[in-house]
Motif scaffolding. Structure first.
Motif, PDB file in Angstrom:
ATOM      1  N   PRO A 336       0.946  -1.127   0.114  1.00 47.04           N
ATOM      2  CA  PRO A 336       0.066  -0.043   0.102  1.00 47.04           C
ATOM      3  C   PRO A 336       0.688   1.336  -0.078  1.00 47.04           C
ATOM      4  O   PRO A 336       1.878   1.381   0.804  1.00 47.04           O
ATOM      5  CB  PRO A 336      -0.862  -0.152   1.347  1.00 47.04           C
ATOM      6  N   VAL A 337       0.420   2.099  -0.862  1.00 46.34           N
ATOM      7  CA  VAL A 337       1.092   3.313  -0.877  1.00 46.34           C
ATOM      8  C   VAL A 337       0.476   4.476  -1.347  1.00 46.34           C
ATOM      9  O   VAL A 337      -0.782   4.393  -2.165  1.00 46.34           O
ATOM     10  CB  VAL A 337       2.517   3.504  -1.865  1.00 46.34           C
ATOM     11  N   SER A 338       0.630   5.845  -1.132  1.00 46.28           N
ATOM     12  CA  SER A 338      -0.467   6.846  -1.160  1.00 46.28           C
ATOM     13  C   SER A 338       0.101   7.425  -2.803  1.00 46.28           C
ATOM     14  O   SER A 338       1.215   7.785  -2.994  1.00 46.28           O
ATOM     15  CB  SER A 338       0.064   8.168  -0.550  1.00 46.28           C
ATOM     16  N   LEU A 339      -0.845   7.290  -3.623  1.00 40.83           N
ATOM     17  CA  LEU A 339      -0.766   7.641  -4.984  1.00 40.83           C
ATOM     18  C   LEU A 339      -0.485   9.149  -5.309  1.00 40.83           C
ATOM     19  O   LEU A 339       0.679   9.405  -6.026  1.00 40.83           O
ATOM     20  CB  LEU A 339      -2.011   7.457  -5.795  1.00 40.83           C
ATOM     21  N   ALA A 340      -0.945  10.011  -4.442  1.00 41.34           N
ATOM     22  CA  ALA A 340      -0.340  11.365  -4.573  1.00 41.34           C
ATOM     23  C   ALA A 340       1.068  11.442  -4.082  1.00 41.34           C
ATOM     24  O   ALA A 340       1.784  12.139  -4.758  1.00 41.34           O
ATOM     25  CB  ALA A 340      -1.259  12.267  -3.736  1.00 41.34           C
ATOM     26  N   GLU A 341       1.589  10.974  -3.237  1.00 44.73           N
ATOM     27  CA  GLU A 341       3.034  11.188  -2.828  1.00 44.73           C
ATOM     28  C   GLU A 341       3.937  10.620  -3.927  1.00 44.73           C
ATOM     29  O   GLU A 341       5.035  10.940  -4.122  1.00 44.73           O
ATOM     30  CB  GLU A 341       3.000  10.589  -1.377  1.00 44.73           C
TER      31      GLU A 341
END
Length: 489
Positions: A336-341
């Protein structure tokens, strides 16, 4: 003398038996069958013996009971009173018809000893009893009312009852049964069962040999196919029929061959690609070194050229290693990772590639499960590709979006664009697109496609000649078997 090295290279001695599997299956089946049949025969034999013993016991008790009932009435068949032992036994025995191997004996005591017995039964048995007063004496003097003795005619079971003569005489009624005949019948039955069982074992041996051969036939085919497979021919497969364990084994074996064929294909492709692409820089380095003179300026230029070629060889080898690992299950590790970041980090790293007008066209919001390092590697490669096909100061846009479970990341440039017929070719290994940037090894876009495929996604290209191009990745937001935010918490 054998050295330690020689002993280490010797193949390990195989453990286990050399007996073929077909013979082992037949042997175990026959062993189980023989054990079961032997147990059945022993049980049947004991049951027949017990049944014979029960029948003899019932016969003895029946005859003794009939005599006791007759003696209690005290009258003969004409209704006349019976007085004395001899009269009692004569009256009872003259109306009896003993079975075969059965004898009825009445014996009483006189002042001179036991009288000559009155008996009824088969002639041979009666003769033996009449001629053996010692046997009658043993029976009448026994403390037990029943027993078994060995005679010339074989084992004899007897039952003795006290006779009430009404005159005070001591008398006994003896029922005897010779069991040799019933034992012989039992033994004949057991021998018949033994013969039938032996025939059944032989029949089972033949059938088990045939059935084991049919069952093991696919396994033999697997062995033969494995023996015929070589590094040069990995295309052979085993035909699969049915849905049993053998079919499952064949499926797994074919799947293993598929994996081996892919592994050898990747290995050969890696070797072919490396030899093809490294041949030129090696030739350049060798040629320059062979012509190296004593002039310091010339030597410095040759060293510079060789260093550049060695750097290019290093990049080629690293790219080829990445492509060789692309088919491995652990090539990508989604998390899981933030797409914006992720998009902001990619745009920030791309700015350091060259003097271009970098901008963020769009930023997707939300959590996605991707391999952050691999996706960054692919996007930086797309950005580098845009730099190679644009001039300084040209505009390059980076963006991302998340729609309906699909994450999109893209790089848009203002370069010469790509002809529709070249879109599919540029993702092949060592393929070069049009424009001034075609001096690379031609592995960058192949790596991008490998990363997209490993994420169960695809590479998207939108372009027209002279109008720039947009290269992008379309990946599932949560690919199969990827950890979610809850599982990593």
């Amino acid at each position: 003398m054998t050295t330690t090295t020689e002993r280490a290279t010797e193949p390990a001695r195989r453990q286990g038996t050399r007996i073929p599997a077909r013979a082992q299956i037949m042997g175990w089946l026959l062993l189980v069958l023989v054990v079961v049949l032997m147990a059945i025969m022993l049980i049947v034999r004991q049951h027949l013996y017990n049944d014979s013993e029960d029948q003899v016991t019932q016969a003895l008790e029946q005859e003794a009971g009939e005599f006791v009932a007759f003696a209690e009435r005290g009258r003969d068949q004409r209704g006349q009173p019976i007085a004395g032992a001899e009269s009692l036994f004569l009256s009872y025995l003259e109306q009896q018809y003993p079975d075969q191997a059965e004898a009825l004996v009445g014996v009483w005591e006189t002042p001179t000893g036991l009288s000559r017995p009155l008996s009824q039964g088969q002639e041979d048995e009666l003769e033996r009893l009449a001629r053996d007063p010692a046997l009658l004496a043993r029976i009448t003097s026994s403390p037990l009312p029943h027993g078994q003795v060995d005679t010339a005619a074989g084992p004899m079971r007897w039952l003795r009852v006290q006779a009430d003569t009404g005159t005070g005489e001591r008398a006994w009624f003896v029922t005897a049964h010779f069991t040799a005949g019933s034992i012989a019948d039992t033994e004949r039955t057991v021998r018949m069962l033994l013969l039938i069982s032996a025939f059944g074992v032989l029949l089972a041996a033949a059938l088990s040999w045939v059935v084991a051969g049919l069952i093991l036939a696919p396994i033999r085919q697997v062995r033969q196919t494995a023996a015929e497979i070589s590094e040069q021919d990995l295309t052979r497969r085993i035909p699969v029929a049915g849905r049993d364990d053998i079919a499952a084994l064949s499926d797994q074996f074919n799947a293993m061959l598929d994996r081996l064929e892919d592994a050898f294909r990747i290995q050969r492709q890696f070797v072919d690609d490396a030899s093809h692409e490294l041949r030129t820089p090696i030739t350049i380095v060798r040629g320059n070194l062979e012509l190296l003179g004593d002039d310091p300026a010339e030597r410095e230029e040759v060293v510079r050229l060789c260093t550049d070629e060695l750097d290019r060889m290093t990049r080629i080898v690293e790219d080829l290693l990445i492509l060789a690992k692309a088919d491995r299950p652990d090539f990508v590790r989604p998390a899981p990772v933030s797409l914006a970041e992720l998009t902001s980090d990619i745009e920030a790293k791309a700015r350091s590639l060259a003097d271009r007008q970098w901008s963020l066209e769009a930023i997707g919001e939300g959590e996605v499960a991707v391999d952050e390092q691999r996706v960054t590697q692919a996007m930086i490669q797309l950005a580098q590709n845009a730099v190679q096909h644009t001039q300084p100061g040209a505009r390059i846009k980076v963006g991302s979006a998340l729609r309906q479970g699909v994450v999109s990341l893209w790089v848009t440039d203002t370069g010469p664009g790509i002809a529709p017929g070249d879109v599919e070719k540029i993702f092949d290994r060592f393929a070069h697109g049009p424009g001034p940037g075609k001096g690379g090894a031609g592995l960058g876009l192949a790596i991008v496609k490998a990363i997209a495929d490993a994420h169960h996604g695809r590479v998207r290209v939108l372009s027209a000649p002279g109008e720039g191009a947009t290269f992008g990745l379309e990946l599932p937001a949560f690919p199969p078997h990827a950890p979610t935010e809850e599982t990593t918490a």
